[in-house]
Design an enzyme around this catalytic site. Structure first.
Site, PDB file in Angstrom:
ATOM      1  N   LYS A  10     -13.264  -0.962   6.544  1.00  0.00           N
ATOM      2  CA  LYS A  10     -13.866  -1.762   5.484  1.00  0.00           C
ATOM      3  C   LYS A  10     -14.892  -2.748   6.026  1.00  0.00           C
ATOM      4  O   LYS A  10     -16.003  -2.823   5.512  1.00  0.00           O
ATOM      5  CB  LYS A  10     -12.773  -2.507   4.714  1.00  0.00           C
ATOM      6  CG  LYS A  10     -12.069  -1.682   3.666  1.00  0.00           C
ATOM      7  CD  LYS A  10     -11.037  -0.768   4.181  1.00  0.00           C
ATOM      8  CE  LYS A  10     -10.365   0.018   3.068  1.00  0.00           C
ATOM      9  NZ  LYS A  10      -9.266   0.827   3.580  1.00  0.00           N
ATOM     10  N   TRP A  33       0.860  -1.187   0.000  1.00  0.00           N
ATOM     11  CA  TRP A  33       0.000   0.000   0.000  1.00  0.00           C
ATOM     12  C   TRP A  33       0.901   1.242   0.000  1.00  0.00           C
ATOM     13  O   TRP A  33       1.791   1.353   0.850  1.00  0.00           O
ATOM     14  CB  TRP A  33      -0.883  -0.040   1.259  1.00  0.00           C
ATOM     15  CG  TRP A  33      -1.857   1.072   1.399  1.00  0.00           C
ATOM     16  CD1 TRP A  33      -2.749   1.514   0.469  1.00  0.00           C
ATOM     17  CD2 TRP A  33      -2.067   1.872   2.569  1.00  0.00           C
ATOM     18  NE1 TRP A  33      -3.506   2.532   0.983  1.00  0.00           N
ATOM     19  CE2 TRP A  33      -3.105   2.785   2.265  1.00  0.00           C
ATOM     20  CE3 TRP A  33      -1.474   1.907   3.830  1.00  0.00           C
ATOM     21  CZ2 TRP A  33      -3.565   3.721   3.181  1.00  0.00           C
ATOM     22  CZ3 TRP A  33      -1.945   2.838   4.748  1.00  0.00           C
ATOM     23  CH2 TRP A  33      -2.974   3.733   4.416  1.00  0.00           C
ATOM     24  N   ASP A  90      -0.445  -5.568   9.299  1.00  0.00           N
ATOM     25  CA  ASP A  90      -1.490  -4.610   8.932  1.00  0.00           C
ATOM     26  C   ASP A  90      -2.691  -5.428   8.462  1.00  0.00           C
ATOM     27  O   ASP A  90      -2.635  -6.084   7.422  1.00  0.00           O
ATOM     28  CB  ASP A  90      -0.974  -3.710   7.795  1.00  0.00           C
ATOM     29  CG  ASP A  90      -1.992  -2.654   7.384  1.00  0.00           C
ATOM     30  OD1 ASP A  90      -3.127  -2.667   7.912  1.00  0.00           O
ATOM     31  OD2 ASP A  90      -1.658  -1.810   6.521  1.00  0.00           O
TER      32      ASP A  90
HETATM   33  C1  LMR Z   1      -6.916   1.855  -0.616  1.00  0.00           C
HETATM   34  O1  LMR Z   1      -5.827   1.257  -0.621  1.00  0.00           O
HETATM   35  O2  LMR Z   1      -7.488   2.210  -1.649  1.00  0.00           O
HETATM   36  C2  LMR Z   1      -7.560   2.146   0.695  1.00  0.00           C
HETATM   37  O3  LMR Z   1      -6.808   1.634   1.746  1.00  0.00           O
HETATM   38  C3  LMR Z   1      -7.901   3.573   0.868  1.00  0.00           C
HETATM   39  C4  LMR Z   1      -6.691   4.431   1.110  1.00  0.00           C
HETATM   40  O4  LMR Z   1      -6.711   5.152   2.108  1.00  0.00           O
HETATM   41  O5  LMR Z   1      -5.761   4.412   0.301  1.00  0.00           O
END
Ligand code: LMR
Length: 394
Positions: free
Chosen positions: A243, A127, A208
């Site tokens: 979520k 992420w 996470d």
């Molecule tokens: C995502 O990866 O799209 C979600 O976790 C929202 C975000 O805050 O990026």
């Protein structure tokens, strides 16, 4: 003073939200930010959340501060949801945080206080906000291989080689379930090998877990986190309620820090409370109270679990439909990985140029690394996406 500021890099996921909004095409499809949408494109308030909010509105008699760590009942409820009975409660320190991102931030700050030299190892890819926060905090960072571009599964040989080289005292960030952005996950056997590497080398896991209940079910999705917690002496866990409770804007999350023994827990707990005080003082309460109300009331909890299962099964059906459609159109099984991935996301595994072509020619928005939000699809848009993928030569 303010003229000295320099522009910060745009978050590529959030930039996509604005670009999608600005696109005048009516047949555009948003597969960008990770937000669940039902068949009509809405992100509904879950039934149990509405009922919990109704009860809170009727019964709440004060808005006075809770504790710096948040309401202890929230911590107990979330520890139960994520860890079950895996770890003795007296080893776990926990603080409520503004969302899962807040928990990640507090986890990193805790690591920095405990060992400023620690390097944090993230999966490649991960992420994008993970490396962004680590860099912002001035911490050292490393990457371990994760994704096999050919199979669109986990590059387990690469992952094992890289994790085996992580030195004692460092931290490895793992995704508890539903890997973001790839959708590819470790098997239980692979996870057992990873745990053996971490424990043998004295490496601390930071898990996470932001999508519990979106992959294979609430308990199945917590299994990896529980296995890590059972085996490793110290574990940090950042959990999000955004979520699985659909309460994105309420900013509800928790950081759990499992200490090696009960004697170290109070110091850890006090440090977490201190970190909350430094960063934002008391954590948000409303979302946490909603979650606690649901998890501690058997009927509400059952209703929440039912609706979450419907959501999860809906995403699995979309995955199956998309894989079927692509099998038919491509006359091959090369997109079958989409049915095997789990969670909201799948990485299609194509170039930024083809992602741009999908957006420009077909109005289909996905993150530049070809991450698609499966929950942004519905039965009508799946064939449109499949055709666009084939037409674009992916
Ligand atoms: C995502 O990866 O799209 C979600 O976790 C929202 C975000 O805050 O990026």
């Amino acid at each position: 003073m303010l003229e000295n500021l320099s522009p910060q890099p745009a978050d590529k996921i959030l930039a996509l939200v604005s670009a999608f909004r600005a696109d005048p095409r009516t047949d555009k499809v948003d597969l960008g930010v990770g937000v669940y949408r039902d068949a009509s494109g809405n992100t509904p308030v879950m039934r149990a959340v509405k009922e919990a909010e109704r009860r809170i509105l009727a019964d709440q008699s004060t808005k006075a501060y809770t504790g710096l760590a948040g309401d202890p009942a929230f911590a107990d409820a979330m520890i139960g949801l994520v860890l079950g009975e895996t770890v003795a409660r007296d080893r776990i320190a926990a603080v409520a945080t503004p969302g899962g991102t807040g928990a990640i931030r507090q986890a990193l700050e805790l690591i920095k206080l405990a060992n400023p030299e620690a390097r944090v190892w993230i999966s490649n890819p991960t992420w994008p906000n993970h490396p962004s926060i680590i860099r912002y905090l001035g911490m050292q960072m490393g990457e371990y291989r994760y994704f096999d571009a050919e199979t669109r599964g986990v590059d387990f040989a690469g992952l094992k080689a890289d994790l085996s080289a992580v030195p004692s005292g460092d931290v490895v960030l793992l995704h508890g379930c539903c890997h973001n952005p790839t959708g590819a996950n470790l098997t239980p056997e692979q996870l057992a090998e990873v745990i053996a590497i971490l424990t043998n080398n004295g490496v601390t896991p930071l898990v996470d877990i932001a999508y519990q209940g979106f992959g294979d079910g609430l308990d199945a999705d917590a299994a990896a986190t529980r296995a890590v917690a059972a085996a490793c002496p110290e574990v940090l866990i950042a959990a999000s309620c955004s979520k699985n409770f659909g309460i994105y804007r309420e900013r509800t999350g928790i950081l759990m820090a499992i200490a090696a023994d009960a004697a170290t827990q109070p110091l850890t707990q006090d440090t977490l409370a201190f970190l909350n005080r430094q960063n934002y003082s008391f954590p948000p309460d409303h979302g946490a109270r909603v979650v606690t109300t649901i998890l501690t009331d058997p009927a509400l909890r059952a209703d929440w679990e039912t609706e979450l299962e419907e959501t999860r099964n809906g995403m699995l059906a979309l995955r199956a439909q998309l894989a079927d459609e692509l099998r038919r159109l491509s006359n091959s099984d090369r997109f079958d990985f989409l049915a095997h991935h789990r969670g909201m996301f799948s990485r299609l595994g194509t170039s930024p140029e083809k992602v741009a072509a999908l957006r420009d020619h077909h109005g289909i928005y996905m993150v530049g690394d070809s991450r698609m939000n499966i929950a942004g699809l519905n039965a009508e848009t799946v064939p449109i996406l499949a055709k666009a993928i084939i037409d674009s030569g992916v």
